[in-house]
Design a protein around this motif. Structure first.
Motif, mmCIF file in Angstrom:
data_model
loop_
_atom_site.group_PDB
_atom_site.id
_atom_site.type_symbol
_atom_site.label_atom_id
_atom_site.label_comp_id
_atom_site.label_asym_id
_atom_site.label_seq_id
_atom_site.Cartn_x
_atom_site.Cartn_y
_atom_site.Cartn_z
ATOM 1 N N THR A 74 -9.960 5.850 -34.958
ATOM 2 C CA THR A 74 -8.868 6.727 -34.524
ATOM 3 C C THR A 74 -8.937 8.103 -35.160
ATOM 4 O O THR A 74 -8.228 9.018 -34.728
ATOM 5 C CB THR A 74 -7.509 6.104 -34.865
ATOM 6 O OG1 THR A 74 -7.437 5.906 -36.283
ATOM 7 C CG2 THR A 74 -7.330 4.771 -34.150
ATOM 8 N N ALA B 280 -4.644 6.318 -31.632
ATOM 9 C CA ALA B 280 -4.225 4.961 -31.991
ATOM 10 C C ALA B 280 -3.295 4.367 -30.937
ATOM 11 O O ALA B 280 -3.464 3.218 -30.502
ATOM 12 C CB ALA B 280 -3.543 4.982 -33.354
ATOM 13 N N ILE C 31 -8.088 -1.793 -33.738
ATOM 14 C CA ILE C 31 -7.896 -0.401 -34.115
ATOM 15 C C ILE C 31 -8.057 -0.273 -35.621
ATOM 16 O O ILE C 31 -7.526 -1.080 -36.382
ATOM 17 C CB ILE C 31 -6.496 0.075 -33.662
ATOM 18 C CG1 ILE C 31 -6.420 0.056 -32.132
ATOM 19 C CG2 ILE C 31 -6.174 1.463 -34.195
ATOM 20 C CD1 ILE C 31 -5.048 0.313 -31.580
ATOM 21 N N THR D 169 -3.504 2.016 -37.876
ATOM 22 C CA THR D 169 -2.338 2.406 -37.073
ATOM 23 C C THR D 169 -1.320 3.213 -37.878
ATOM 24 O O THR D 169 -0.309 3.647 -37.327
ATOM 25 C CB THR D 169 -1.632 1.173 -36.482
ATOM 26 O OG1 THR D 169 -1.213 0.315 -37.552
ATOM 27 C CG2 THR D 169 -2.555 0.425 -35.548
#
Length: 441
Positions: free
Chosen positions: A389, A396, A412, A415
């Motif tokens: 990200t 994200a 991911i 976050t």
């Protein structure tokens, strides 16, 4: 993934929240704000304004007041102004300080410190402000930076070389405390919250449509009056739920009180062109801004060639639009998106890599992406590790939505940056998906 149904309300508009605090700090008296976004970016603005003399108080959730110091009344901050990840805070506050006889040391996180500030340094320097690298490791146009304002500053006429609401706003804010008339020429219209709100606070500001574009003039030595402000829901935050509802079979979701300023509503126009069922209910005006409730139903989207002229009105929404395009029928082509390479991350490169990792077919070009959609079939999901990200909240959140419409989920890497703009994003999604997985950090 199950359908998205019922009614939700997204947090307050980030752009309007920043400006509510700033203009309240420059008014004489008490400004009351309801619906303020309480994300990290906006809180960084509040902390910086407190450091320069404004009294800013949180009374309850999203309810705030600002006792201002008046135009020209900002005080010398005793410590560095930590902007965190907020480019808006940094560039607009530089505009405020530029016409005051004070100095400030701007710092930020690794992402913000890599972003270019030259676009605001140039016009503010012409007005008399000066900028210097604050550390041996920093350049002349990236944080950390020392800036010193000039009072009286010099009014200028400035033609924007790129479409940027932040640069326009920085120059206009500097013009508030500059004798004479400061002029900004905007060849391509950008979000106009600054113009709307400054007029509401009593600034002598005019906007003229000419053959050159929008010509905005502000008369300096202004006196601003305190206001009562209701912040509408952020269309950039609503965008993630709009796309999720369009893509999830059986969805029928209503998103209440979304701001629909014409300089911000480009995503809705594009998604409707792609076949999205988005109905605008109860159109009204709140605090000088158009709002409506959005009813969004599952739709089979089709790929289109997106007109680059619409880009300024949806520049922050392109990452999640790329997700929508990856499940459309046919090919979606975007261009004219050079600005996305200098956001919190290089959003063109970051989204191309992330979507490919999740199974989408994406071609990255110099100024846009070409995406071949799946025709509605779920994406594969990530199988080779988490998507990167780059500390970018919109990457994200966009990939969280991609995870919802994938068969295997999307992992991911981090976050935490989501809290900069949408602190309750994950809690709103929890009830409708289990496909988001966050790698250990």
């Amino acid at each position: 993934m199950g359908p998205l149904t019922g009614t939700i309300r997204v947090p307050g508009d980030k752009s309007i929240s920043h400006r509510s605090l700033m203009f309240g700090a420059l008014a004489v008296g008490k400004t009351n704000i309801s619906g303020l976004l309480e994300g990290h970016d906006v809180l960084a603005t509040a902390d910086a304004l407190r450091a320069m003399g404004a009294r800013i108080t949180r009374h309850s959730e999203n309810e705030w007041s600002v006792c201002g110091v008046g135009v020209g009344g900002l005080l010398q901050p005793e410590q560095a102004l930590d902007m965190g990840n907020s480019g808006t805070s940094t560039r607009l506050l530089m505009g405020l300080i530029a016409s005051h006889g004070i100095a400030a040391h701007f710092t930020g996180d690794a992402s913000l410190s890599s972003r270019p500030m030259g676009r605001v340094i140039d016009p503010l320097s012409r007005m008399g402000a000066s900028f210097h690298a604050a550390a041996a490791s920093s350049g002349k146009e990236t944080l950390p930076l020392m800036m010193t304002g000039c009072h009286p500053a010099v009014p200028i006429e400035y033609r924007l070389p790129v479409a940027s609401a932040q640069v326009k706003s920085a120059v206009l804010l500097a013009g508030l405390n500059t004798p004479g008339i400061t002029t900004v020429i905007e060849p391509v219209p950008t979000r106009d919250h600054t113009e709307r709100m400054l007029k509401g606070f009593g600034a002598d500001l005019t906007v003229e449509e000419t053959g050159e574009g929008r010509v905005i003039r502000i008369r300096g030595d202004a006196e601003l009056s305190p206001q009562t402000i209701t912040v509408p829901g952020d269309p950039s935050s609503a965008a993630f739920f709009i796309v999720a509802a369009l893509l999830a079979d059986g969805s029928d979701l209503t998103i209440e009180n979304v701001g629909l300023n014409t300089t911000r509503a480009g995503l809705i126009t594009v998604l409707q062109q792609m076949g999205g069922q988005i109905d605008l209910l109860g159109k009204r005006e709140v605090g000088g801004e158009p709002v409506a409730d959005l009813r969004v139903r599952h739709s089979q989207l089709r790929g289109i060639d997106i007109d680059p002229a619409i880009a300024p009105s949806m520049i922050d929404e392109f990452p999640v639009l790329f997700v929508a395009a990856s499940l459309a029928s046919g090919t979606t082509t975007t261009s004219g998106l050079d600005e996305l390479r200098v956001k919190e991350s290089d959003r063109l490169s970051a989204m191309a890599s992330a979507l490919r990792l999740a199974g989408a077919i994406v071609e990255e070009r110099e100024d846009g992406l070409v995406i071949v959609g799946s025709g509605g079939a779920p994406l594969r999901g990530t199988t080779a590790g988490p998507v990167a990200t780059h500390l970018d909240h919109r990457i994200a959140m966009s990939m969280a939505i991609a995870g919802m419409v994938s068969s295997g989920g999307v992992e991911i890497d981090d976050t935490r940056p989501i809290a900069t703009s949408f602190p309750v994003f994950e809690s709103l999604l929890e009830k409708s998906t289990a496909s988001l997985r966050c790698a250990p950090s």
